[in-house]
Design an enzyme around this catalytic site. Structure first.
Site, PDB file in Angstrom:
ATOM      1  N   ASP A 200      -2.185  11.442  -4.447  1.00 22.57           N
ATOM      2  CA  ASP A 200      -2.059  10.510  -3.326  1.00 22.57           C
ATOM      3  C   ASP A 200      -3.196  10.718  -2.319  1.00 22.57           C
ATOM      4  O   ASP A 200      -3.401  11.830  -1.841  1.00 22.57           O
ATOM      5  CB  ASP A 200      -0.706  10.809  -2.649  1.00 22.57           C
ATOM      6  CG  ASP A 200      -0.323   9.762  -1.635  1.00 22.57           C
ATOM      7  OD1 ASP A 200      -0.114   8.614  -2.042  1.00 22.57           O
ATOM      8  OD2 ASP A 200      -0.252  10.092  -0.439  1.00 22.57           O
ATOM      9  N   GLU A 242      -6.139   8.873  -6.204  1.00 16.31           N
ATOM     10  CA  GLU A 242      -6.108   7.603  -5.474  1.00 16.31           C
ATOM     11  C   GLU A 242      -7.220   7.658  -4.448  1.00 16.31           C
ATOM     12  O   GLU A 242      -7.160   8.455  -3.512  1.00 16.31           O
ATOM     13  CB  GLU A 242      -4.769   7.397  -4.781  1.00 16.31           C
ATOM     14  CG  GLU A 242      -4.684   6.053  -4.077  1.00 16.31           C
ATOM     15  CD  GLU A 242      -3.556   5.967  -3.065  1.00 16.31           C
ATOM     16  OE1 GLU A 242      -3.127   7.009  -2.553  1.00 16.31           O
ATOM     17  OE2 GLU A 242      -3.092   4.844  -2.770  1.00 16.31           O
ATOM     18  N   HIS A 316       3.043   0.387  -6.525  1.00 16.10           N
ATOM     19  CA  HIS A 316       4.145   0.275  -5.561  1.00 16.10           C
ATOM     20  C   HIS A 316       3.659  -0.124  -4.169  1.00 16.10           C
ATOM     21  O   HIS A 316       4.482  -0.356  -3.261  1.00 16.10           O
ATOM     22  CB  HIS A 316       4.880   1.608  -5.485  1.00 16.10           C
ATOM     23  CG  HIS A 316       4.003   2.695  -4.971  1.00 16.10           C
ATOM     24  ND1 HIS A 316       2.919   3.201  -5.686  1.00 16.10           N
ATOM     25  CD2 HIS A 316       3.992   3.349  -3.794  1.00 16.10           C
ATOM     26  CE1 HIS A 316       2.302   4.111  -4.976  1.00 16.10           C
ATOM     27  NE2 HIS A 316       2.922   4.221  -3.823  1.00 16.10           N
TER      28      HIS A 316
HETATM   29  O1  TEU Z   1      -1.185   4.953  -0.228  1.00 14.54           O
HETATM   30  C1  TEU Z   1      -2.407   5.119   0.431  1.00 14.54           C
HETATM   31  C2  TEU Z   1      -2.710   3.977   1.268  1.00 14.54           C
HETATM   32  O2  TEU Z   1      -3.676   3.968   1.963  1.00 14.54           O
HETATM   33  C3  TEU Z   1      -1.782   2.834   1.234  1.00 14.54           C
HETATM   34  O3  TEU Z   1      -0.804   3.035   2.237  1.00 14.54           O
HETATM   35  C4  TEU Z   1      -2.551   1.577   1.476  1.00 14.54           C
HETATM   36  O4  TEU Z   1      -3.364   1.743   2.588  1.00 14.54           O
HETATM   37  C5  TEU Z   1      -1.667   0.450   1.784  1.00 14.54           C
HETATM   38  O5  TEU Z   1      -0.420   0.692   1.219  1.00 14.54           O
HETATM   39  C6  TEU Z   1      -2.327  -0.780   1.212  1.00 14.54           C
HETATM   40  O6  TEU Z   1      -1.339  -1.684   0.835  1.00 14.54           O
HETATM   41  C7  TEU Z   1      -0.590   6.165  -0.646  1.00 14.54           C
HETATM   42  C8  TEU Z   1       0.723   5.817  -1.326  1.00 14.54           C
HETATM   43  O7  TEU Z   1       0.455   5.065  -2.501  1.00 14.54           O
HETATM   44  C9  TEU Z   1       1.552   5.041  -0.324  1.00 14.54           C
HETATM   45  O8  TEU Z   1       2.756   4.568  -0.918  1.00 14.54           O
HETATM   46  C10 TEU Z   1       1.866   5.955   0.843  1.00 14.54           C
HETATM   47  O9  TEU Z   1       2.543   5.201   1.846  1.00 14.54           O
HETATM   48  C11 TEU Z   1       0.584   6.541   1.450  1.00 14.54           C
HETATM   49  O10 TEU Z   1      -0.343   7.000   0.485  1.00 14.54           O
HETATM   50  C12 TEU Z   1       0.927   7.754   2.302  1.00 14.54           C
HETATM   51  O11 TEU Z   1       1.373   8.783   1.443  1.00 14.54           O
END
Ligand code: TEU
Length: 543
Positions: A200, A242, A316
């Protein structure tokens, strides 16, 4: 191919546990429910399951706020269930990929509870604390979930950093004790036999907050090489980072095997193409198919042998692709299959997000009270206060909100789509009566069977995994066409990325020797002068 890695020929399925299958009637998906659906996933033909977080969490961000990395969220079950899932998946040659969330913890993690006790606490510099500047926040860093990235702690008179919710304090990776804690935790899961990690926002762990550097910090790759040495480097596992801001050059730093960092990254350049330049994801613009072609072709070609592509449309955090760039009405099935064929014939490891394989769609809301996701709710209130019109904010949420992907998996036409016998934690899309697994399994021409055949094509034809990619440029804008070539074999992928028929002259393509897969009936003969149907896609093997 020599030194082939298992994840180069793999197809990965992402499960969002909260919405996959409830087994105990509490309205929340759980590990037992997943175990009960392993036969379905085996039938689809996938190689591994990426599990969104299942660790103990207060669910401020639905599990991406972890309070105990070595225990299972109560609603999801027990560690014994987790061990059983790993074991029963392995019996089906399916590996379990854990979601590694180590840029931040929950504010209920014992480390943060300690750190909050005071400046002298030994856990204080597990996190990032700063004194006020001019009586206010230390700098202008913003949270992804609206507002400042700095939260004031009355007790100590300092601020702590949170790039996401204020209940997700960022860990201080410059502290070697923090890194050692992470290594120990990763080895705990590797010793359990997991097949790897999805990492993540791993591009953020090298942040330099005082210089307002968040992604791709100067020590990031040093930390990842240390992680490789201290944990998964000794195992044959998949590691996928990611990395929202990655370019092909940056991606090579993560995934060039010689650098001993990660297997691959999720890059999001194609995902940002319907977002206004320099704005947020909520500020929409129409997708240019030409831009999409150029971006995806660039990634197919520029990684070369210095990296490996991940291939995805959904996860997601993203709206469902058939609603976003396809047609979730008249041509829902055709466009869902077009996206599948276009992506799964590319070079790289494909990822299928739960429900994508049956053509699930977005779920439009009318009022913010229907939204659950913290990112959406915070943005709504922030933009309302900034004077945005309510209907414009709701329109942005319906286009890009994360809840779209998180409505419960649609298993059958029984109440709540067979997801739960209780009250579902999030609304079920009412189209479950028509769009569900049971109906897909029964229809040989369904989206599911298209995905199953694509996975089989990849398993049985090395060209799909190893073939060189070449974009066909001189075609109408809405036609996305590319070659794959391998050891004298040539395949051609043709897709009409539009709801309108398109006439295509293809004499130079040569004779078609075999029609491999397509979303409309078509025989191998008529390929000289073609009229592509709405969202038509097919794959031909050329003589
Ligand atoms: O997402 C990283 C992130 O930057 C996302 O929140 C993105 O900016 C946004 O959702 C775009 O639609 C990761 C995870 O996949 C996410 O579910 C988490 O909320 C986030 O990190 C924090 O852990």
């Amino acid at each position: 191919m020599n030194n082939t890695k298992w994840w180069q020929t793999a197809v990965i399925y992402q499960v969002y546990p909260r919405s996959f299958q409830d087994s105990d009637g509490d309205g929340i998906g759980d590990l037992r429910g997943m175990i009960n659906r392993l036969d379905y996933l085996e039938q689809l033909g996938i190689t591994a399951i990426w599990l969104s977080p299942v660790y103990k969490s207060p669910n401020d961000d639905n599990g991406y706020d972890i309070s105990d990395y070595r225990d299972i969220m109560t609603e999801f079950g027990t560690m014994a269930d987790m061990d059983e899932l790993i074991e029963k998946a392995k019996l089906r040659n399916i590996r379990i990929i854990m979601d590694l969330v180590v840029n931040h913890t929950s504010d209920e993690h014992p480390w943060f509870i300690e750190a909050r006790q005071g400046k002298d606490n030994p856990y204080r510099d597990y996190y990032i604390w700063r004194d006020p500047v001019n009586g206010g926040v230390p700098n202008s860093l913003r949270s992804s979930f609206s507002g400042s990235a700095w939260e004031f702690d009355e007790a100590s008179g300092q601020y702590y950093l949170h790039l996401f919710s204020r209940r997700q304090p960022d860990l201080n990776w410059e502290n070697p004790k923090v890194r050692q804690e992470v290594w120990d935790m990763m080895n705990f899961w590797l010793d359990k036999g997991v097949g790897g990690f999805r990492m993540d926002v791993i591009d953020l762990v090298g942040k330099i907050p005082d210089q307002e550097i968040t992604g791709n910090g100067p020590k990031l790759h040093e930390y990842l090489q240390e992680m490789h040495r201290e944990t998964f480097g000794k195992h044959d596992v998949l590691t996928v980072g990611e990395t929202w801001g990655a370019t092909p050059e940056v991606a090579k730093l993560y995934s060039n095997p010689d650098r001993k960092e990660l297997s691959m990254v999720f890059q999001f350049e194609h995902i940002g193409l319907d977002q206004q330049e320099g704005k947020d994801k909520w500020d929409l613009k129409p997708l240019s198919v030409n831009e999409l072609k150029q971006v995806l072709a660039k990634w197919q070609i520029e990684l070369g042998n210095e990296g490996w592509n991940s291939l995805f449309w959904n996860n997601h955090d993203l709206p469902r692709i058939v609603s976003r760039w396809g047609d979730d009405g008249k041509y829902r099935v055709e466009s869902a299959k077009m996206f599948a064929i276009l992506l799964h014939l590319m070079k790289g490891t494909p990822y299928i997000y739960q429900g994508e394989e049956i053509g699930m769609t977005n779920y439009p809301i009318k009022d913010i009270s229907e939204a659950q996701d913290i990112e959406t709710v915070n943005m709504y209130h922030e933009r309302l206060a900034q004077g945005y019109a309510k209907e414009d904010i709701i329109a942005s949420i319906n286009a890009k909100g994360r809840d779209n992907a998180r409505t419960p998996m649609q298993w059958d036409a029984t109440p709540n789509a067979g997801f739960t016998s209780g009250q579902p934690w999030l609304h079920v899309n009412p189209n479950y009566a028509e769009i569900n697994v049971e109906a897909n399994l029964a229809d040989p021409d369904s989206v599911f069977h298209c995905y199953r055949k694509l996975i089989e094509l990849r398993k049985n034809n090395p060209i799909v995994v190893w073939g060189e990619f070449e974009l066909v440029e001189d075609v109408p804008e809405e036609v996305f066409m590319y070659f794959r070539r391998y050891k004298g074999e040539t395949w051609l992928v043709t897709a009409n990325f539009s709801p309108a028929p398109v006439t295509l002259e293809m004499p130079e393509i040569g004779l078609v020797s075999e029609f491999m897969i397509g979303n409309y009936a078509r025989d191998a003969a008529d390929f000289q002068q073609l009229q592509l149907q709405p969202y038509e896609a097919f794959v031909t093997k050329l003589a």
